[in-house]
Design an enzyme around this catalytic site. Structure first.
Site, PDB file in Angstrom:
ATOM      1  N   ARG A 138       0.858  -1.192   0.000  1.00 50.29           N
ATOM      2  CA  ARG A 138       0.000   0.000   0.000  1.00 50.29           C
ATOM      3  C   ARG A 138       0.890   1.236   0.000  1.00 50.29           C
ATOM      4  NH1 ARG A 138      -3.024   0.527   4.955  1.00 50.29           N
ATOM      5  NH2 ARG A 138      -1.521   2.165   5.346  1.00 50.29           N
ATOM      6  N   GLU A 174       4.560   7.204   2.523  1.00 50.09           N
ATOM      7  CA  GLU A 174       5.404   6.015   2.717  1.00 50.09           C
ATOM      8  C   GLU A 174       4.875   4.892   1.846  1.00 50.09           C
ATOM      9  OE1 GLU A 174       5.026   3.534   6.073  1.00 50.09           O
ATOM     10  OE2 GLU A 174       2.894   3.911   6.334  1.00 50.09           O
ATOM     11  N   ASN A 193       4.203   0.771   2.119  1.00 56.48           N
ATOM     12  CA  ASN A 193       4.130  -0.362   3.050  1.00 56.48           C
ATOM     13  C   ASN A 193       4.272  -1.681   2.319  1.00 56.48           C
ATOM     14  OD1 ASN A 193       3.324   0.977   5.690  1.00 56.48           O
ATOM     15  ND2 ASN A 193       1.801   1.812   4.283  1.00 56.48           N
ATOM     16  N   SER A 244      -3.055  -2.932   5.812  1.00 54.79           N
ATOM     17  CA  SER A 244      -4.394  -3.339   6.246  1.00 54.79           C
ATOM     18  C   SER A 244      -5.494  -2.432   5.692  1.00 54.79           C
ATOM     19  CB  SER A 244      -4.439  -3.385   7.769  1.00 54.79           C
ATOM     20  OG  SER A 244      -4.095  -2.127   8.280  1.00 54.79           O
ATOM     21  N   LYS A 276      11.784   2.858   5.879  1.00 52.61           N
ATOM     22  CA  LYS A 276      11.786   4.282   5.525  1.00 52.61           C
ATOM     23  C   LYS A 276      13.174   4.734   5.062  1.00 52.61           C
ATOM     24  CE  LYS A 276       7.577   5.109   7.929  1.00 52.61           C
ATOM     25  NZ  LYS A 276       7.206   3.789   8.447  1.00 52.61           N
ATOM     26  N   LYS A 323      11.570  10.569  11.240  1.00 51.88           N
ATOM     27  CA  LYS A 323      10.949   9.233  11.282  1.00 51.88           C
ATOM     28  C   LYS A 323      11.953   8.135  11.601  1.00 51.88           C
ATOM     29  CE  LYS A 323       7.406  10.031   7.810  1.00 51.88           C
ATOM     30  NZ  LYS A 323       6.707   9.402   6.662  1.00 51.88           N
ATOM     31  N   GLU A 340       6.820   0.823  11.924  1.00 54.60           N
ATOM     32  CA  GLU A 340       5.531   0.753  11.253  1.00 54.60           C
ATOM     33  C   GLU A 340       4.413   0.767  12.281  1.00 54.60           C
ATOM     34  OE1 GLU A 340       5.121   0.835   8.047  1.00 54.60           O
ATOM     35  OE2 GLU A 340       7.267   0.780   7.693  1.00 54.60           O
ATOM     36  N   GLY A 341       3.236   1.133  11.837  1.00 57.24           N
ATOM     37  CA  GLY A 341       2.057   0.983  12.690  1.00 57.24           C
ATOM     38  C   GLY A 341       1.578   2.275  13.323  1.00 57.24           C
ATOM     39  N   ARG A 375      -8.270   7.352   4.393  1.00 51.20           N
ATOM     40  CA  ARG A 375      -8.403   7.514   5.851  1.00 51.20           C
ATOM     41  C   ARG A 375      -8.414   8.994   6.149  1.00 51.20           C
ATOM     42  NH1 ARG A 375      -3.401   4.231   7.974  1.00 51.20           N
ATOM     43  NH2 ARG A 375      -2.648   5.166   6.045  1.00 51.20           N
TER      44      ARG A 375
HETATM   45  P1  ADP Z   1       3.747   4.419   9.733  1.00 47.33           P
HETATM   46  O1  ADP Z   1       4.531   3.419   8.966  1.00 47.33           O
HETATM   47  O2  ADP Z   1       3.924   4.311  11.192  1.00 47.33           O
HETATM   48  O3  ADP Z   1       2.307   4.470   9.292  1.00 47.33           O
HETATM   49  P2  ADP Z   1       4.019   6.992   8.342  1.00 47.33           P
HETATM   50  O4  ADP Z   1       5.214   7.386   7.586  1.00 47.33           O
HETATM   51  O5  ADP Z   1       2.826   6.606   7.534  1.00 47.33           O
HETATM   52  O6  ADP Z   1       4.422   5.841   9.371  1.00 47.33           O
HETATM   53  O7  ADP Z   1       3.616   8.174   9.315  1.00 47.33           O
HETATM   54  C1  ADP Z   1       2.469   8.121  10.115  1.00 47.33           C
HETATM   55  C2  ADP Z   1       1.556   9.310   9.860  1.00 47.33           C
HETATM   56  O8  ADP Z   1       2.275  10.525  10.029  1.00 47.33           O
HETATM   57  C3  ADP Z   1       0.998   9.393   8.436  1.00 47.33           C
HETATM   58  O9  ADP Z   1      -0.169   8.613   8.302  1.00 47.33           O
HETATM   59  C4  ADP Z   1       0.728  10.875   8.286  1.00 47.33           C
HETATM   60  O10 ADP Z   1      -0.517  11.218   8.881  1.00 47.33           O
HETATM   61  C5  ADP Z   1       1.839  11.505   9.104  1.00 47.33           C
HETATM   62  N1  ADP Z   1       2.976  11.860   8.230  1.00 47.33           N
HETATM   63  C6  ADP Z   1       4.004  11.069   7.892  1.00 47.33           C
HETATM   64  N2  ADP Z   1       4.867  11.706   7.065  1.00 47.33           N
HETATM   65  C7  ADP Z   1       4.362  12.929   6.874  1.00 47.33           C
HETATM   66  C8  ADP Z   1       4.792  14.079   6.124  1.00 47.33           C
HETATM   67  N3  ADP Z   1       5.919  14.080   5.418  1.00 47.33           N
HETATM   68  N4  ADP Z   1       4.013  15.177   6.151  1.00 47.33           N
HETATM   69  C9  ADP Z   1       2.871  15.223   6.871  1.00 47.33           C
HETATM   70  N5  ADP Z   1       2.431  14.181   7.610  1.00 47.33           N
HETATM   71  C10 ADP Z   1       3.145  13.047   7.616  1.00 47.33           C
HETATM   72 MG    MG Z   2       3.840   2.129   7.397  1.00 49.62          MG
HETATM   73 MG    MG Z   3       1.585   4.986   7.460  1.00 48.15          MG
END
Ligand code: ADP
Ligand code: MG
Ligand code: MG
Length: 520
Positions: free
Chosen positions: A129, A148, A150, A155, A327, A401, A405-406, A496
């Site tokens: 995803r 990101e 996945n 899910s 990441k 970051k 994950e999660g 979402r």
């Molecule tokens: P995870 O693998 O834990 O889901 P993400 O990279 O998706 O990690 O980060 C979690 C959440 O943080 C994302 O769903 C988003 O809402 C927010 N986020 C992540 N990166 C960014 C970004 N560059 N700009 C704005 N919001 C972000």
């Molecule tokens: Mg993720």
């Molecule tokens: Mg995410």
């Protein structure tokens, strides 16, 4: 790609009666159609369910940008397949400082290195995803930017399909009284979306490629998982549409249950319901667990992971493919020429770029790269030093970051400098890289302002009107590893939606609602 689309005034005004009716119809629809989660502290077996967190209305999303994200998915599928097949690249990126300062990624990389010469299954299955946010910093024209990618336990495919179906139903059942204009409420503004069907079909492709009609698909799940219906729907679809049986086990249980035949390397599981029958063979291992340190409370779980990895079953994902989703990899892909090397240079394995697609050209690579926003390393390279300075001087532009994950793991804006200072003070072994090297620095994506929706928390019977941010996920299915045998498909989408005030958006951590797009 930028879009001149401006988002319409949203949501439309509703009378209190209409509002109450939408809450009633959405929650009864969700309960009737398994658009549900288990309540907290559920009994086992469970005796009740609650509606999943949902939005009363779909959220407007620019059609052009939706189509762009969907159209890129087969290229992303191919990219991540090729990364998983490039051991030298994985060693360079994940075997470097990251594996020395991040215990979890270190275990994963070292474990994979330990077993990779013994692997007996060439085929791998990816259910991916790719996540995006709309980006509109100057209100001059919107773009989609990737958050990101996945590669493990992606899910909400099944629940996303249900969310779209629910919004269509509400639209019909209420004679679309919530549409601002007939133009906005046209049926084809609700995109066709069947991730449940497509992800199950992907698991079935893996099962077929394994080649034993008696074998099952193993769902490796977490203890206490509340998002079980999202998984159960996949099991039902596998059985009904494909005649394939699935079994569910927690990752920890497999330490006692899983056996790998010493000669054939088949993965076998006992069948407790049929005591006199032989153990069942596993064709596909589908992980909805094993992606976070808490899934490995002891070294036993790592032993189990390696046992499963060495078996002949097709893994979804393999350890290599899980590493590819880090990441850190996303950040290195941003470095000049890396994407071209993976997508355009000759000699890479042929994994296809989707149905009917020929070879890629630079323009396809450029189109994909336009969905990226700045990502920087936190190491001691010149770029890493620049990143450190930027994070210190302009933290308001960034998110830091870790390799996790999660949801719930990132550090935002003004919290970054004190966090980095704390990391620098942590004790280090001689020769150990700095702790900050386990992180990447990402520019903040700035979603358009002024879009609102009504969000209903799981299990509540009231809606909260919020200024919202929506994250689009695009699913992909990729079977690869054997020359000329690849399956490479887009598999639908997820939307979402969260209140703007929240930085993180995990449905599972209770912040996001499952939504669907209204294409404009
Ligand atoms: P995870 O693998 O834990 O889901 P993400 O990279 O998706 O990690 O980060 C979690 C959440 O943080 C994302 O769903 C988003 O809402 C927010 N986020 C992540 N990166 C960014 C970004 N560059 N700009 C704005 N919001 C972000
Ligand atoms: Mg993720
Ligand atoms: Mg995410």
């Amino acid at each position: 790609m930028s879009s001149s689309n401006t988002l319409p005034e949203w949501p439309p005004a509703l009378t209190p009666e209409q509002h109450a009716q939408l809450i009633l119809l959405s929650s009864t629809y969700a309960l009737s159609h398994g658009f549900t989660l288990l309540p907290p502290n559920s009994s086992h077996p469970p005796t009740s369910a609650i509606p999943a967190p949902l939005s009363l209305l779909p959220t407007p999303f620019p059609r052009e940008l939706y189509s762009l994200a969907v159209s890129l998915q087969p290229i992303y599928n191919a990219l991540y397949a090729r990364i998983a097949l490039d051991w030298e690249f994985l060693d360079r990126v994940m075997g470097g400082s990251v594996s020395k300062v991040d215990t979890f990624q270190g275990e994963l990389w070292r474990g994979w290195r330990q077993v990779r010469d013994e692997l007996v299954q060439d085929k791998q299955l990816g259910i991916f995803r790719s996540d995006y946010l709309l980006h509109d910093p100057e209100e001059k024209g919107m773009e989609v930017k990737q958050v990101e990618f996945n590669t493990i336990a992606a899910s909400f495919g099944a629940l996303s399909q249900r969310a779209g179906e629910m919004h269509r139903y509400l639209h019909k059942a209420t004679n679309s009284y919530y549409s601002v204009s007939p133009e906005l409420a046209k049926a084809d503004n609700f995109p066709a979306n069947q991730p449940l069907k497509n992800i199950a079909a992907g698991l079935a492709e893996g099962w077929k490629a394994y080649g034993n009609d008696e074998a099952v698909v193993l769902f490796v799940v977490q203890d206490g998982e509340r998002n079980v219906f999202d998984q159960k729907w996949l099991e039902y679809e596998l059985l009904e549409a494909h005649g394939i049986h699935a079994v569910r086990h927690t990752f920890s249980d497999l330490a006692n249950l899983a056996q790998v035949d010493g000669t054939t390397k088949t993965l076998l599981l006992p069948s407790p319901l049929e005591p006199n029958s032989p153990p069942r063979e596993v064709a596909v291992i589908y992980y909805r667990s094993a992606y976070t340190p808490t899934d490995y409370p002891s070294s036993d779980e790592w032993t189990t992971r390696l046992l499963l990895e060495r078996s002949r079953a097709i893994k979804c994902p393999s350890m290599a493919l899980q590493l590819a989703g880090a990441k850190k990899i996303q950040q290195v892909l941003c470095e000049p020429g890396v994407l071209e090397d993976f997508l355009l240079s000759p000699g890479r394995p042929d994994v296809g770029f989707g149905e009917g697609a020929g070879d890629l050209a630079q323009k396809d690579v450029d189109r994909l790269r336009q969905t990226w926003i700045g990502l920087l390393p936190m190491d001691n390279s010149p770029l890493g030093k620049e990143a450190y300075e930027l994070a210190t001087i302009h933290p308001e532009r960034y998110v830091l970051k870790p390799q996790r994950e999660g949801g719930g793991n990132n550090i935002y804006r003004e919290n970054i400098p004190p966090y980095l200072a704390e990391l620098a003070n942590e004790p280090r072994q001689p020769g150990e890289p700095e702790k900050k090297e386990a992180y990447i620095l990402m520019e903040l994506i700035e979603p358009p302002k002024g879009v609102c929706n009504w969000l209903v928390k799981g299990g509540e019977n009231k809606a909260r009107k919020a200024d919202v941010v929506s994250e689009l996920g695009v699913y992909g299915v990729m079977l690869f590893g054997e020359e000329g045998q690849a399956v490479n498909n887009g598999a639908g989408t997820l939307l979402r939606t969260k209140g703007r005030e929240s930085d993180e958006g995990g449905v599972a951590i209770g912040i996001s609602s499952i939504d669907s797009p209204l294409l404009i």
